[in-house]
Design a protein around this motif. Structure first.
Motif, PDB file in Angstrom:
ATOM      1  N   PRO A   1       0.804  -1.230   0.000  1.00  0.00           N
ATOM      2  CA  PRO A   1       0.000   0.000   0.000  1.00  0.00           C
ATOM      3  C   PRO A   1       0.836   1.279   0.000  1.00  0.00           C
ATOM      4  CG  PRO A   1      -0.834  -1.581   1.608  1.00  0.00           C
ATOM      5  CD  PRO A   1       0.482  -2.102   1.135  1.00  0.00           C
ATOM      6  N   GLU A   2       2.064   1.218   0.548  1.00  0.00           N
ATOM      7  CA  GLU A   2       2.907   2.415   0.609  1.00  0.00           C
ATOM      8  C   GLU A   2       3.210   2.975  -0.768  1.00  0.00           C
ATOM      9  OE1 GLU A   2       3.413  -0.383   2.150  1.00  0.00           O
ATOM     10  OE2 GLU A   2       3.715  -0.014   4.296  1.00  0.00           O
ATOM     11  N   GLN A   3       3.154   2.136  -1.801  1.00  0.00           N
ATOM     12  CA  GLN A   3       3.371   2.593  -3.173  1.00  0.00           C
ATOM     13  C   GLN A   3       2.140   2.315  -4.032  1.00  0.00           C
ATOM     14  OE1 GLN A   3       6.438   4.044  -3.751  1.00  0.00           O
ATOM     15  NE2 GLN A   3       5.703   4.768  -5.733  1.00  0.00           N
ATOM     16  N   ASP A   4       1.046   1.891  -3.393  1.00  0.00           N
ATOM     17  CA  ASP A   4      -0.207   1.544  -4.069  1.00  0.00           C
ATOM     18  C   ASP A   4       0.009   0.547  -5.201  1.00  0.00           C
ATOM     19  OD1 ASP A   4      -2.840   1.360  -4.665  1.00  0.00           O
ATOM     20  OD2 ASP A   4      -3.119   3.421  -5.311  1.00  0.00           O
ATOM     21  N   LEU A   5       0.766  -0.511  -4.899  1.00  0.00           N
ATOM     22  CA  LEU A   5       0.996  -1.570  -5.872  1.00  0.00           C
ATOM     23  C   LEU A   5       0.664  -2.930  -5.252  1.00  0.00           C
ATOM     24  CD1 LEU A   5       4.363  -0.383  -7.457  1.00  0.00           C
ATOM     25  CD2 LEU A   5       2.131  -0.467  -8.591  1.00  0.00           C
ATOM     26  N   ALA A   6       0.332  -3.886  -6.105  1.00  0.00           N
ATOM     27  CA  ALA A   6       0.015  -5.239  -5.640  1.00  0.00           C
ATOM     28  C   ALA A   6       0.286  -6.221  -6.768  1.00  0.00           C
ATOM     29  CB  ALA A   6      -1.435  -5.333  -5.201  1.00  0.00           C
ATOM     30  N   VAL A   7       0.479  -7.475  -6.392  1.00  0.00           N
ATOM     31  CA  VAL A   7       0.652  -8.548  -7.368  1.00  0.00           C
ATOM     32  C   VAL A   7      -0.320  -9.667  -7.032  1.00  0.00           C
ATOM     33  CG1 VAL A   7       2.213 -10.314  -8.285  1.00  0.00           C
ATOM     34  CG2 VAL A   7       3.083  -8.020  -7.803  1.00  0.00           C
ATOM     35  N   ILE A   8      -1.044 -10.161  -8.036  1.00  0.00           N
ATOM     36  CA  ILE A   8      -1.875 -11.343  -7.907  1.00  0.00           C
ATOM     37  C   ILE A   8      -1.365 -12.387  -8.891  1.00  0.00           C
ATOM     38  CG2 ILE A   8      -3.879  -9.966  -7.198  1.00  0.00           C
ATOM     39  CD1 ILE A   8      -5.071 -10.379  -9.968  1.00  0.00           C
ATOM     40  N   ARG A   9      -1.835 -13.639  -8.754  1.00  0.00           N
ATOM     41  CA  ARG A   9      -1.359 -14.690  -9.649  1.00  0.00           C
ATOM     42  C   ARG A   9      -2.517 -15.563 -10.101  1.00  0.00           C
ATOM     43  NH1 ARG A   9       3.625 -19.012  -8.559  1.00  0.00           N
ATOM     44  NH2 ARG A   9       3.650 -19.883 -10.678  1.00  0.00           N
ATOM     45  N   LEU A  10      -2.537 -15.870 -11.394  1.00  0.00           N
ATOM     46  CA  LEU A  10      -3.566 -16.746 -11.937  1.00  0.00           C
ATOM     47  C   LEU A  10      -3.423 -18.149 -11.353  1.00  0.00           C
ATOM     48  CD1 LEU A  10      -3.374 -15.697 -15.705  1.00  0.00           C
ATOM     49  CD2 LEU A  10      -5.136 -15.036 -14.051  1.00  0.00           C
ATOM     50  N   ASN A  11      -4.548 -18.770 -11.022  1.00  0.00           N
ATOM     51  CA  ASN A  11      -4.510 -20.125 -10.482  1.00  0.00           C
ATOM     52  C   ASN A  11      -4.020 -21.133 -11.515  1.00  0.00           C
ATOM     53  OD1 ASN A  11      -5.609 -18.901  -8.279  1.00  0.00           O
ATOM     54  ND2 ASN A  11      -7.591 -19.928  -8.375  1.00  0.00           N
ATOM     55  N   SER A  12      -4.345 -20.870 -12.765  1.00  0.00           N
ATOM     56  CA  SER A  12      -3.912 -21.733 -13.852  1.00  0.00           C
ATOM     57  C   SER A  12      -3.452 -20.849 -15.009  1.00  0.00           C
ATOM     58  CB  SER A  12      -5.060 -22.644 -14.308  1.00  0.00           C
ATOM     59  OG  SER A  12      -4.670 -23.434 -15.407  1.00  0.00           O
ATOM     60  N   VAL A  13      -2.250 -21.111 -15.502  1.00  0.00           N
ATOM     61  CA  VAL A  13      -1.685 -20.261 -16.558  1.00  0.00           C
ATOM     62  C   VAL A  13      -2.155 -20.759 -17.922  1.00  0.00           C
ATOM     63  CG1 VAL A  13       0.424 -19.376 -17.600  1.00  0.00           C
ATOM     64  CG2 VAL A  13       0.337 -19.798 -15.130  1.00  0.00           C
ATOM     65  N   PRO A  14      -2.895 -19.928 -18.666  1.00  0.00           N
ATOM     66  CA  PRO A  14      -3.395 -20.364 -19.972  1.00  0.00           C
ATOM     67  C   PRO A  14      -2.295 -20.332 -21.030  1.00  0.00           C
ATOM     68  CG  PRO A  14      -4.014 -18.090 -19.584  1.00  0.00           C
ATOM     69  CD  PRO A  14      -3.337 -18.561 -18.326  1.00  0.00           C
ATOM     70  N   ALA A  15      -2.494 -21.095 -22.068  1.00  0.00           N
ATOM     71  CA  ALA A  15      -1.550 -21.077 -23.187  1.00  0.00           C
ATOM     72  C   ALA A  15      -1.592 -19.713 -23.863  1.00  0.00           C
ATOM     73  CB  ALA A  15      -1.903 -22.184 -24.190  1.00  0.00           C
ATOM     74  N   GLY A  16      -0.453 -19.247 -24.319  1.00  0.00           N
ATOM     75  CA  GLY A  16      -0.396 -17.991 -25.053  1.00  0.00           C
ATOM     76  C   GLY A  16      -0.411 -16.751 -24.178  1.00  0.00           C
ATOM     77  N   LEU A  17      -0.230 -16.917 -22.860  1.00  0.00           N
ATOM     78  CA  LEU A  17      -0.196 -15.749 -21.974  1.00  0.00           C
ATOM     79  C   LEU A  17       0.943 -14.822 -22.405  1.00  0.00           C
ATOM     80  CD1 LEU A  17      -1.643 -14.719 -19.347  1.00  0.00           C
ATOM     81  CD2 LEU A  17       0.332 -15.645 -18.109  1.00  0.00           C
ATOM     82  N   LYS A  18       0.626 -13.520 -22.548  1.00  0.00           N
ATOM     83  CA  LYS A  18       1.615 -12.589 -23.090  1.00  0.00           C
ATOM     84  C   LYS A  18       1.981 -11.516 -22.071  1.00  0.00           C
ATOM     85  CE  LYS A  18       2.575  -9.535 -26.977  1.00  0.00           C
ATOM     86  NZ  LYS A  18       2.064  -8.875 -28.206  1.00  0.00           N
ATOM     87  N   PRO A  19       3.167 -11.600 -21.482  1.00  0.00           N
ATOM     88  CA  PRO A  19       3.591 -10.550 -20.552  1.00  0.00           C
ATOM     89  C   PRO A  19       3.851  -9.236 -21.292  1.00  0.00           C
ATOM     90  CG  PRO A  19       4.893 -12.565 -20.258  1.00  0.00           C
ATOM     91  CD  PRO A  19       4.127 -12.712 -21.541  1.00  0.00           C
ATOM     92  N   ALA A  20       3.637  -8.144 -20.590  1.00  0.00           N
ATOM     93  CA  ALA A  20       3.910  -6.818 -21.151  1.00  0.00           C
ATOM     94  C   ALA A  20       5.406  -6.533 -21.102  1.00  0.00           C
ATOM     95  CB  ALA A  20       3.148  -5.752 -20.369  1.00  0.00           C
ATOM     96  N   ARG A  21       5.830  -5.600 -21.935  1.00  0.00           N
ATOM     97  CA  ARG A  21       7.212  -5.099 -21.876  1.00  0.00           C
ATOM     98  C   ARG A  21       7.201  -3.762 -21.141  1.00  0.00           C
ATOM     99  NH1 ARG A  21       9.368  -3.379 -26.326  1.00  0.00           N
ATOM    100  NH2 ARG A  21       7.463  -3.325 -27.570  1.00  0.00           N
ATOM    101  N   PHE A  22       8.067  -3.635 -20.132  1.00  0.00           N
ATOM    102  CA  PHE A  22       8.147  -2.411 -19.355  1.00  0.00           C
ATOM    103  C   PHE A  22       9.314  -1.561 -19.853  1.00  0.00           C
ATOM    104  CE2 PHE A  22       5.564  -5.088 -16.749  1.00  0.00           C
ATOM    105  CZ  PHE A  22       4.707  -4.225 -16.081  1.00  0.00           C
ATOM    106  N   GLY A  23       9.065  -0.253 -19.975  1.00  0.00           N
ATOM    107  CA  GLY A  23      10.071   0.655 -20.489  1.00  0.00           C
ATOM    108  C   GLY A  23      10.971   1.228 -19.404  1.00  0.00           C
ATOM    109  N   ASP A  24      11.827   2.147 -19.817  1.00  0.00           N
ATOM    110  CA  ASP A  24      12.788   2.815 -18.941  1.00  0.00           C
ATOM    111  C   ASP A  24      12.207   4.160 -18.508  1.00  0.00           C
ATOM    112  OD1 ASP A  24      14.895   4.048 -17.685  1.00  0.00           O
ATOM    113  OD2 ASP A  24      16.344   3.691 -19.282  1.00  0.00           O
TER     114      ASP A  24
END
Length: 352
Positions: free
Chosen positions: A118-141
């Motif tokens: 909460p100190e940075q208002d960020l969180a991470v959740i995780r899918l219970n089952s990872v589907p085929a073709g899941l596409k992670p985003a690219r993070f910039g600089d």
């Protein structure tokens, strides 16, 4: 002003301009060769920009999801191929289980909380089952984000999954304090990216993307105007920079929590105090543990902090914003009042 009225106002001006030009030889004949090439280039450039928009949307939108909790709805970004999704802590709230739907409209998926920060208002959740073709985003600089850059905001504003708005980066390096009303975490967040791209409820946790298809921030806040009853100020939104998103998410994925925040702390519990005119006048120390930065320097309950270095301190928010510009280990002079007398002490800042 409606469109027809606007046109009625514009037409006389256009006509008047031409009348004046006719005195000097205004002509409606073919434009000179140089002007014709410029006119031809304009729609070509517009088409190229439109193609860029479409390419970025096609590339990034599959990495943006809608997150449904019991009491809230927001957006998220697929962080990696293991099913981790990064979002805002205020989207998650106190929930543990979520329904996640891809912006491209695939079947809903179940997910569980990994951790919130909460100190940075960020969180991470995780899918219970990872589907085929899941596409992670690219993070910039984040260091390369500049005022004037064209950006696209992607998410689920008002529950409209897969929505895209566009604007520019209108400022960088903003320190913004988030309220606790409406589910906010009360966080003070440094180095935020300000954008003119429309950010509405439901966009929180989504993606602010450049034309290279890189996520440069997570839309989190829209400015509000107290004179408008707290309504959103059009065209002023804020996104947590990608560098902070990557730092926090990487620690949560690896360790299940944030182990190194990089955020400075004074090590007190405090409250805003008012002067005789009922104006904010400082931060009263409610508690300063003896083993904390302030306690080690000699500050104690009842002291009223009025300055932190060169920054005037009148409220808890101003203290948080001053600390947001500093780093753990920095030495800072704290000006305070004790029993009606002003004094100063040097404090070595700790970490949140």
């Amino acid at each position: 002003m409606d469109v027809s009225r606007a046109r009625r106002l514009l037409l006389p001006l256009t006509a008047a301009a031409c009348t004046v030009a006719l005195v000097g030889g205004c002509s409606f004949g073919p434009a000179p060769r140089g002007e014709r090439s410029t006119q031809a280039a304009a729609p070509l450039a517009a088409n190229e920009l439109e193609d860029d928009y479409r390419a970025v949307i096609k590339d990034v939108l599959p990495s943006v999801v809608q997150i449904d909790a019991v009491d809230s709805l927001g957006s998220g970004i697929i962080y990696d191929g293991k099913g981790h999704i990064v979002t805002n802590a205020h989207v998650i709230g106190e929930e543990q289980n979520f329904t996640v739907t891809a912006a491209t409209g695939k079947e809903p998926m179940a997910a569980k909380l990994v951790a919130t920060y909460p100190e940075q208002d960020l969180a991470v959740i995780r899918l219970n089952s990872v589907p085929a073709g899941l596409k992670p985003a690219r993070f910039g600089d984040s260091a390369k984000v500049d005022v004037g850059q064209i950006v696209l905001a992607m998410g689920s504003p008002l529950g409209l999954s897969g929505s895209v708005t566009q604007g520019i980066v209108s400022a960088t390096g903003r320190t913004v304090s988030e309220g606790r009303t409406g589910g906010g975490t009360g966080a003070t967040i440094p180095n935020m990216v300000q954008t003119s791209a429309a950010i509405n409820p439901g966009n929180s946790g989504g993606a602010l993307v450049n034309l290279d298809g890189e996520v440069i921030g997570i839309p989190t806040l829209a400015a509000s105007d107290p004179e408008l009853g707290g309504g959103s100020a059009a065209g002023i939104g804020f996104a947590i920079p990608a560098s902070m998103v990557k730092t926090v998410a990487a620690q949560i994925v690896k360790d299940g929590r944030v182990t190194d925040s990089g955020r400075a702390a004074l090590g007190i519990t405090g409250r805003t105090v008012l002067d005789d005119d009922y104006e904010p006048a400082g931060v009263a120390v409610v508690e300063a543990p003896a083993d904390g930065p302030a306690g080690k320097a000699g500050l104690k309950a009842g002291d009223v902090i009025t300055r932190l270095g060169d920054a005037e301190i009148t409220t808890i928010t101003s203290l948080s914003e001053a600390l947001a510009a500093m780093k753990p280990g920095d030495k800072v002079t704290v000006t305070y009042e004790r029993a009606g007398r002003a004094d100063k002490v040097e404090v070595t800042l700790g970490e949140i």
